[in-house]
Design an enzyme around this catalytic site. Structure first.
Site, short mmCIF file in Angstrom:
data_model
loop_
_atom_site.label_atom_id
_atom_site.label_comp_id
_atom_site.label_asym_id
_atom_site.label_seq_id
_atom_site.Cartn_x
_atom_site.Cartn_y
_atom_site.Cartn_z
N ASP A 12 -0.82 -18.01 2.01
CA ASP A 12 -2.29 -19.16 1.53
C ASP A 12 -1.21 -20.80 2.63
O ASP A 12 -2.80 -20.57 2.80
CB ASP A 12 -1.73 -19.78 0.39
N TYR A 62 1.00 -1.41 -0.26
CA TYR A 62 -0.18 0.49 0.02
C TYR A 62 0.85 1.21 0.03
O TYR A 62 0.28 2.32 0.71
CB TYR A 62 -0.52 -0.30 1.83
N ASP A 64 -3.90 -7.75 6.64
CA ASP A 64 -5.25 -6.45 6.29
C ASP A 64 -6.40 -7.84 5.84
O ASP A 64 -7.38 -7.68 5.93
CB ASP A 64 -5.48 -5.72 4.66
N ASP A 98 -9.47 -9.69 8.45
CA ASP A 98 -10.73 -10.18 7.84
C ASP A 98 -10.96 -11.73 8.65
O ASP A 98 -12.34 -11.66 8.86
CB ASP A 98 -10.63 -9.74 6.79
N LYS A 112 5.40 -14.65 1.52
CA LYS A 112 5.33 -15.26 0.30
C LYS A 112 6.64 -15.06 0.02
O LYS A 112 6.62 -15.21 -1.64
CB LYS A 112 4.03 -14.26 -0.32
#
Length: 381
Positions: A248, A164, A272, A276, A215
Protein backbone atom coordinates in the site's frame (compact mmCIF):
# COMPACT_ATOMS: atom_id res chain seq x y z
CA UNK A 1 29.62 -9.04 -30.84
CA UNK A 2 27.16 -11.93 -30.76
CA UNK A 3 25.42 -13.10 -27.63
CA UNK A 4 27.18 -16.42 -27.97
CA UNK A 5 30.54 -14.73 -27.50
CA UNK A 6 29.52 -12.09 -25.00
CA UNK A 7 27.59 -13.70 -22.16
CA UNK A 8 28.02 -10.59 -20.03
CA UNK A 9 26.18 -8.28 -22.42
CA UNK A 10 23.32 -6.38 -20.76
CA UNK A 11 19.94 -5.89 -22.44
CA UNK A 12 18.01 -2.64 -22.34
CA UNK A 13 16.03 -4.02 -19.41
CA UNK A 14 19.20 -4.61 -17.46
CA UNK A 15 19.13 -8.37 -17.15
CA UNK A 16 22.39 -9.89 -18.21
CA UNK A 17 22.59 -13.07 -20.19
CA UNK A 18 24.21 -15.08 -17.40
CA UNK A 19 23.27 -17.11 -14.36
CA UNK A 20 20.51 -17.46 -13.22
CA UNK A 21 19.52 -16.82 -16.84
CA UNK A 22 20.68 -19.38 -19.38
CA UNK A 23 22.29 -17.83 -22.48
CA UNK A 24 20.44 -17.83 -25.81
CA UNK A 25 21.44 -19.98 -28.75
CA UNK A 26 21.82 -17.75 -31.81
CA UNK A 27 20.17 -19.11 -34.95
CA UNK A 28 19.76 -18.06 -38.52
CA UNK A 29 16.01 -18.56 -38.21
CA UNK A 30 13.62 -18.60 -35.24
CA UNK A 31 10.21 -20.26 -35.02
CA UNK A 32 7.60 -17.99 -33.43
CA UNK A 33 4.17 -19.16 -32.31
CA UNK A 34 1.67 -16.36 -32.85
CA UNK A 35 -1.49 -16.42 -30.70
CA UNK A 36 -3.52 -13.27 -31.48
CA UNK A 37 -6.37 -14.28 -29.15
CA UNK A 38 -9.30 -11.98 -28.48
CA UNK A 39 -10.40 -8.36 -28.84
CA UNK A 40 -7.66 -6.08 -30.15
CA UNK A 41 -5.16 -8.93 -29.89
CA UNK A 42 -5.41 -9.86 -33.60
CA UNK A 43 -5.03 -6.19 -34.60
CA UNK A 44 -1.86 -5.49 -32.64
CA UNK A 45 -0.29 -8.90 -33.31
CA UNK A 46 -0.83 -8.45 -37.06
CA UNK A 47 0.87 -5.06 -36.82
CA UNK A 48 3.79 -6.53 -34.85
CA UNK A 49 4.28 -9.41 -37.28
CA UNK A 50 4.32 -6.92 -40.18
CA UNK A 51 6.90 -4.80 -38.37
CA UNK A 52 9.09 -7.77 -37.48
CA UNK A 53 9.04 -9.10 -41.04
CA UNK A 54 10.06 -5.69 -42.36
CA UNK A 55 12.83 -5.39 -39.78
CA UNK A 56 14.33 -8.80 -40.46
CA UNK A 57 14.18 -8.17 -44.20
CA UNK A 58 15.96 -4.84 -43.76
CA UNK A 59 18.66 -6.18 -41.44
CA UNK A 60 19.15 -9.52 -43.25
CA UNK A 61 20.91 -11.05 -40.25
CA UNK A 62 18.28 -13.62 -39.23
CA UNK A 63 14.77 -14.74 -40.09
CA UNK A 64 11.54 -15.17 -38.14
CA UNK A 65 9.11 -17.91 -39.13
CA UNK A 66 5.61 -17.28 -37.79
CA UNK A 67 2.91 -19.90 -37.23
CA UNK A 68 -0.49 -18.52 -36.17
CA UNK A 69 -2.86 -20.39 -33.86
CA UNK A 70 -6.58 -19.68 -33.54
CA UNK A 71 -6.60 -20.24 -29.78
CA UNK A 72 -9.11 -17.84 -28.28
CA UNK A 73 -12.70 -17.38 -27.20
CA UNK A 74 -14.15 -18.08 -30.66
CA UNK A 75 -12.53 -21.51 -30.56
CA UNK A 76 -13.73 -22.02 -26.98
CA UNK A 77 -17.33 -21.24 -27.93
CA UNK A 78 -17.18 -23.79 -30.76
CA UNK A 79 -15.24 -26.61 -29.10
CA UNK A 80 -15.39 -26.01 -25.33
CA UNK A 81 -11.62 -25.57 -25.14
CA UNK A 82 -9.22 -22.72 -25.84
CA UNK A 83 -6.51 -25.10 -27.00
CA UNK A 84 -6.12 -28.61 -28.39
CA UNK A 85 -5.11 -31.34 -25.94
CA UNK A 86 -1.51 -31.42 -27.16
CA UNK A 87 -1.00 -27.65 -27.06
CA UNK A 88 2.02 -27.79 -24.74
CA UNK A 89 3.83 -30.23 -27.02
CA UNK A 90 2.99 -27.98 -29.96
CA UNK A 91 4.36 -24.86 -28.25
CA UNK A 92 7.57 -26.57 -27.14
CA UNK A 93 8.57 -26.82 -30.80
CA UNK A 94 8.89 -23.01 -30.98
CA UNK A 95 11.60 -20.60 -29.91
CA UNK A 96 9.16 -18.03 -28.54
CA UNK A 97 5.46 -17.21 -28.28
CA UNK A 98 3.96 -13.87 -29.32
CA UNK A 99 0.61 -13.48 -27.55
CA UNK A 100 -2.11 -10.87 -28.07
CA UNK A 101 -4.81 -11.06 -25.42
CA UNK A 102 -7.51 -13.29 -24.02
CA UNK A 103 -10.90 -12.33 -22.66
CA UNK A 104 -14.38 -11.71 -24.00
CA UNK A 105 -17.66 -10.39 -22.61
CA UNK A 106 -19.20 -13.73 -23.57
CA UNK A 107 -17.02 -15.77 -21.18
CA UNK A 108 -16.27 -15.11 -17.50
CA UNK A 109 -12.74 -13.76 -17.11
CA UNK A 110 -11.58 -16.51 -14.76
CA UNK A 111 -12.46 -19.13 -17.37
CA UNK A 112 -10.65 -17.39 -20.23
CA UNK A 113 -7.57 -16.53 -18.17
CA UNK A 114 -7.11 -20.04 -16.81
CA UNK A 115 -8.13 -21.55 -20.13
CA UNK A 116 -5.36 -19.92 -22.15
CA UNK A 117 -2.85 -17.51 -20.67
CA UNK A 118 -2.22 -19.21 -17.33
CA UNK A 119 -2.54 -22.58 -19.06
CA UNK A 120 0.59 -21.59 -20.99
CA UNK A 121 2.62 -19.70 -18.38
CA UNK A 122 2.44 -22.17 -15.51
CA UNK A 123 3.16 -25.54 -17.18
CA UNK A 124 5.89 -23.97 -19.34
CA UNK A 125 7.60 -22.75 -16.13
CA UNK A 126 7.56 -19.09 -17.18
CA UNK A 127 8.14 -18.05 -13.59
CA UNK A 128 9.69 -14.64 -14.27
CA UNK A 129 7.31 -11.97 -15.52
CA UNK A 130 9.30 -8.89 -16.53
CA UNK A 131 7.57 -5.57 -17.13
CA UNK A 132 9.80 -2.61 -18.07
CA UNK A 133 8.25 0.83 -17.70
CA UNK A 134 9.57 4.19 -18.78
CA UNK A 135 8.36 7.40 -20.37
CA UNK A 136 8.92 7.19 -24.11
CA UNK A 137 9.86 10.24 -26.21
CA UNK A 138 6.77 12.11 -27.30
CA UNK A 139 4.67 10.73 -24.47
CA UNK A 140 3.79 12.41 -21.21
CA UNK A 141 3.29 11.14 -17.70
CA UNK A 142 0.19 12.31 -15.82
CA UNK A 143 2.53 13.07 -12.92
CA UNK A 144 3.39 16.75 -12.62
CA UNK A 145 7.01 17.53 -13.52
CA UNK A 146 7.85 13.88 -14.23
CA UNK A 147 10.38 13.89 -17.04
CA UNK A 148 11.86 11.05 -19.12
CA UNK A 149 14.47 9.44 -16.89
CA UNK A 150 12.54 10.18 -13.71
CA UNK A 151 10.43 7.07 -14.25
CA UNK A 152 12.52 4.16 -15.54
CA UNK A 153 11.62 0.90 -13.83
CA UNK A 154 11.70 -2.83 -14.33
CA UNK A 155 9.02 -4.70 -12.38
CA UNK A 156 9.82 -8.36 -11.76
CA UNK A 157 6.75 -10.41 -10.92
CA UNK A 158 6.74 -13.95 -9.57
CA UNK A 159 4.64 -15.66 -12.20
CA UNK A 160 4.08 -19.26 -11.14
CA UNK A 161 2.61 -19.43 -7.65
CA UNK A 162 1.51 -17.12 -4.85
CA UNK A 163 -1.97 -15.62 -5.04
CA UNK A 164 -2.53 -17.10 -8.52
CA UNK A 165 -1.62 -20.67 -7.57
CA UNK A 166 -5.17 -21.74 -8.41
CA UNK A 167 -5.71 -23.59 -5.14
CA UNK A 168 -8.99 -23.39 -3.26
CA UNK A 169 -12.64 -24.08 -3.93
CA UNK A 170 -16.29 -23.43 -3.21
CA UNK A 171 -18.81 -25.48 -1.31
CA UNK A 172 -22.56 -25.09 -0.65
CA UNK A 173 -22.70 -22.89 -3.76
CA UNK A 174 -25.66 -20.50 -3.75
CA UNK A 175 -26.55 -21.11 -0.12
CA UNK A 176 -26.35 -18.55 2.64
CA UNK A 177 -23.62 -20.63 4.23
CA UNK A 178 -21.57 -20.89 1.01
CA UNK A 179 -17.84 -21.03 1.62
CA UNK A 180 -15.13 -20.00 -0.86
CA UNK A 181 -11.38 -20.29 -0.32
CA UNK A 182 -8.54 -18.83 -2.39
CA UNK A 183 -5.26 -20.22 -1.16
CA UNK A 184 -1.99 -18.39 -1.75
CA UNK A 185 0.97 -20.74 -2.00
CA UNK A 186 4.53 -19.52 -1.54
CA UNK A 187 7.49 -21.88 -1.69
CA UNK A 188 11.03 -21.17 -0.62
CA UNK A 189 12.23 -22.44 -3.98
CA UNK A 190 9.83 -20.20 -5.87
CA UNK A 191 10.72 -17.09 -3.90
CA UNK A 192 14.44 -17.80 -4.01
CA UNK A 193 14.60 -18.25 -7.79
CA UNK A 194 12.60 -15.10 -8.57
CA UNK A 195 14.68 -13.15 -6.05
CA UNK A 196 17.91 -14.26 -7.73
CA UNK A 197 16.44 -13.27 -11.08
CA UNK A 198 15.42 -9.83 -9.80
CA UNK A 199 18.79 -9.20 -8.17
CA UNK A 200 20.44 -10.13 -11.46
CA UNK A 201 18.31 -7.50 -13.16
CA UNK A 202 19.16 -4.88 -10.55
CA UNK A 203 22.86 -5.74 -10.50
CA UNK A 204 23.16 -5.07 -14.20
CA UNK A 205 21.21 -1.85 -14.35
CA UNK A 206 23.17 1.37 -13.83
CA UNK A 207 21.68 2.32 -10.46
CA UNK A 208 21.95 -1.17 -8.88
CA UNK A 209 18.83 -0.69 -6.77
CA UNK A 210 16.13 -3.17 -5.81
CA UNK A 211 12.91 -2.56 -3.90
CA UNK A 212 10.96 -5.64 -2.88
CA UNK A 213 7.28 -5.38 -2.04
CA UNK A 214 5.16 -7.52 0.30
CA UNK A 215 2.42 -7.08 2.91
CA UNK A 216 4.18 -8.84 5.75
CA UNK A 217 2.72 -6.69 8.51
CA UNK A 218 -0.74 -8.21 7.95
CA UNK A 219 0.04 -11.45 6.13
CA UNK A 220 2.28 -13.03 8.70
CA UNK A 221 3.14 -16.36 7.08
CA UNK A 222 3.79 -16.36 3.34
CA UNK A 223 4.78 -12.69 3.20
CA UNK A 224 7.13 -13.00 6.17
CA UNK A 225 8.82 -15.94 4.45
CA UNK A 226 9.11 -13.79 1.32
CA UNK A 227 10.92 -11.12 3.31
CA UNK A 228 13.27 -13.64 4.88
CA UNK A 229 14.19 -15.34 1.61
CA UNK A 230 14.77 -12.08 -0.25
CA UNK A 231 17.03 -10.87 2.57
CA UNK A 232 18.99 -14.13 2.39
CA UNK A 233 19.43 -13.84 -1.37
CA UNK A 234 20.48 -10.19 -1.00
CA UNK A 235 23.69 -11.35 0.69
CA UNK A 236 24.85 -12.74 -2.68
CA UNK A 237 24.56 -9.28 -4.27
CA UNK A 238 26.45 -6.87 -1.97
CA UNK A 239 26.68 -4.26 -4.74
CA UNK A 240 22.89 -3.92 -4.95
CA UNK A 241 21.13 -1.42 -2.70
CA UNK A 242 18.01 -3.05 -1.24
CA UNK A 243 14.93 -1.69 0.48
CA UNK A 244 11.52 -3.05 1.41
CA UNK A 245 8.05 -1.56 0.99
CA UNK A 246 4.59 -2.62 2.03
CA UNK A 247 2.41 -2.75 -1.06
CA UNK A 248 0.00 0.00 0.00
CA UNK A 249 2.85 2.38 0.81
CA UNK A 250 4.49 1.41 -2.48
CA UNK A 251 1.62 2.86 -4.51
CA UNK A 252 2.17 6.21 -2.78
CA UNK A 253 5.91 6.13 -3.42
CA UNK A 254 5.42 5.30 -7.10
CA UNK A 255 3.26 8.40 -7.51
CA UNK A 256 5.11 10.86 -5.28
CA UNK A 257 8.74 9.81 -5.77
CA UNK A 258 9.15 7.76 -8.95
CA UNK A 259 12.85 8.57 -9.27
CA UNK A 260 13.56 6.75 -6.00
CA UNK A 261 12.72 3.42 -7.66
CA UNK A 262 14.50 1.27 -10.23
CA UNK A 263 14.06 -2.52 -10.07
CA UNK A 264 10.94 -3.69 -8.26
CA UNK A 265 10.29 -7.26 -7.08
CA UNK A 266 6.85 -8.40 -5.93
CA UNK A 267 4.48 -11.32 -5.68
CA UNK A 268 2.18 -12.45 -8.45
CA UNK A 269 -0.81 -10.36 -7.35
CA UNK A 270 1.04 -7.33 -6.05
CA UNK A 271 3.21 -6.96 -9.15
CA UNK A 272 0.20 -7.48 -11.40
CA UNK A 273 -1.49 -4.47 -9.82
CA UNK A 274 1.62 -2.32 -9.46
CA UNK A 275 2.64 -2.83 -13.09
CA UNK A 276 -0.70 -1.54 -14.35
CA UNK A 277 -0.26 1.53 -12.16
CA UNK A 278 3.26 1.90 -13.51
CA UNK A 279 2.04 1.79 -17.10
CA UNK A 280 -0.55 4.49 -16.41
CA UNK A 281 2.06 6.67 -14.72
CA UNK A 282 4.30 6.31 -17.77
CA UNK A 283 1.55 7.60 -20.03
CA UNK A 284 -0.73 4.72 -21.02
CA UNK A 285 -1.29 1.03 -20.55
CA UNK A 286 -1.18 0.95 -24.35
CA UNK A 287 2.62 1.17 -24.37
CA UNK A 288 3.44 -1.44 -21.71
CA UNK A 289 5.13 -4.76 -22.64
CA UNK A 290 5.46 -8.04 -20.79
CA UNK A 291 7.89 -10.95 -21.00
CA UNK A 292 6.93 -14.26 -19.39
CA UNK A 293 10.27 -16.01 -19.12
CA UNK A 294 11.54 -19.47 -18.39
CA UNK A 295 15.07 -18.42 -17.43
CA UNK A 296 16.34 -21.98 -17.92
CA UNK A 297 15.21 -21.87 -21.58
CA UNK A 298 13.95 -25.44 -21.30
CA UNK A 299 10.60 -24.10 -22.55
CA UNK A 300 9.74 -21.25 -24.91
CA UNK A 301 9.02 -17.91 -23.28
CA UNK A 302 5.92 -15.86 -24.06
CA UNK A 303 5.71 -12.16 -24.86
CA UNK A 304 2.55 -10.07 -24.66
CA UNK A 305 1.31 -6.49 -24.27
CA UNK A 306 -0.23 -5.69 -20.88
CA UNK A 307 -3.37 -3.99 -22.16
CA UNK A 308 -5.71 -6.95 -22.58
CA UNK A 309 -8.49 -7.48 -25.11
CA UNK A 310 -10.10 -3.99 -24.90
CA UNK A 311 -13.40 -4.92 -26.54
CA UNK A 312 -14.59 -1.31 -26.29
CA UNK A 313 -12.27 -0.38 -29.18
CA UNK A 314 -12.04 -3.72 -30.99
CA UNK A 315 -12.39 -3.37 -34.74
CA UNK A 316 -12.25 0.41 -34.70
CA UNK A 317 -8.60 0.70 -35.71
CA UNK A 318 -7.79 2.65 -32.54
CA UNK A 319 -5.60 0.14 -30.67
CA UNK A 320 -2.18 1.38 -29.69
CA UNK A 321 0.36 -1.05 -31.20
CA UNK A 322 3.35 0.39 -29.30
CA UNK A 323 3.02 -2.06 -26.40
CA UNK A 324 3.16 -4.96 -28.85
CA UNK A 325 6.10 -3.43 -30.73
CA UNK A 326 7.97 -3.01 -27.44
CA UNK A 327 6.98 -6.57 -26.54
CA UNK A 328 8.41 -7.74 -29.86
CA UNK A 329 11.65 -5.93 -29.03
CA UNK A 330 11.81 -7.78 -25.71
CA UNK A 331 11.31 -11.04 -27.58
CA UNK A 332 14.24 -10.25 -29.87
CA UNK A 333 16.42 -9.49 -26.85
CA UNK A 334 15.51 -12.82 -25.31
CA UNK A 335 16.34 -14.66 -28.53
CA UNK A 336 19.79 -13.06 -28.45
CA UNK A 337 19.14 -10.61 -31.29
CA UNK A 338 19.76 -7.48 -29.23
CA UNK A 339 20.97 -5.32 -32.12
CA UNK A 340 17.65 -5.88 -33.89
CA UNK A 341 15.78 -5.29 -30.63
CA UNK A 342 17.49 -1.97 -30.08
CA UNK A 343 16.85 -0.95 -33.70
CA UNK A 344 13.16 -1.75 -33.29
CA UNK A 345 12.80 0.35 -30.16
CA UNK A 346 14.72 3.19 -31.81
CA UNK A 347 12.24 3.41 -34.69
CA UNK A 348 9.27 3.11 -32.32
CA UNK A 349 10.61 5.94 -30.18
CA UNK A 350 11.27 8.11 -33.26
CA UNK A 351 7.66 7.58 -34.30
CA UNK A 352 6.38 8.58 -30.87
CA UNK A 353 8.71 11.58 -30.76
CA UNK A 354 7.28 12.72 -34.11
CA UNK A 355 3.84 12.88 -32.52
CA UNK A 356 2.42 9.93 -34.43
CA UNK A 357 0.57 8.39 -31.51
CA UNK A 358 -2.86 7.02 -30.75
CA UNK A 359 -5.67 8.65 -28.79
CA UNK A 360 -4.65 7.17 -25.43
CA UNK A 361 -1.40 9.15 -25.74
CA UNK A 362 -3.15 12.34 -26.80
CA UNK A 363 -2.72 11.80 -30.53
CA UNK A 364 -5.00 11.32 -33.50
CA UNK A 365 -3.35 8.38 -35.27
CA UNK A 366 -4.87 4.92 -35.48
CA UNK A 367 -3.22 1.52 -35.42
CA UNK A 368 -2.58 1.61 -39.17
CA UNK A 369 -1.01 5.08 -39.13
CA UNK A 370 1.37 4.25 -36.27
CA UNK A 371 2.35 0.98 -37.95
CA UNK A 372 2.99 2.68 -41.28
CA UNK A 373 5.13 5.33 -39.58
CA UNK A 374 7.25 2.68 -37.88
CA UNK A 375 7.59 0.81 -41.18
CA UNK A 376 8.82 4.04 -42.75
CA UNK A 377 11.46 4.44 -40.06
CA UNK A 378 12.61 0.86 -40.59
CA UNK A 379 13.25 1.60 -44.26
CA UNK A 380 15.62 4.38 -43.17
CA UNK A 381 17.83 2.04 -41.15
Amino acid sequence: MSAANDTNRTTTNGYRINSPISPPTPKSSYKIASIPGDGIGPEVIAAAVEILKALTKKLSTFELEFTEFDWGTERFMKTGSYTPEDYLEVLREFDAILFGSVGSPSVPDHISLWGLRLAICQPLQQYANVRPTRILPGTKSPLANCQPGDLDWVIVRENSEGEYAGQGGRSHVGCDHEVATELSIFTRTGVRRIAHFAFNVAQNRPRKMLTYVTKSNAQRNGMVMWDEVVQEVAKDYPDVSVDHMLVDAMTVRMVLNPRSLDTILATNLHADILSDLAAALAGSIGIAPTANLDPTRKNPSMFEPIHGSAFDITGLGLANPVATFWTASEMLHWLGESEAAISLMDVVEKTCAAGIVTKDLGGKAGTKQVTEAVLGEILKL
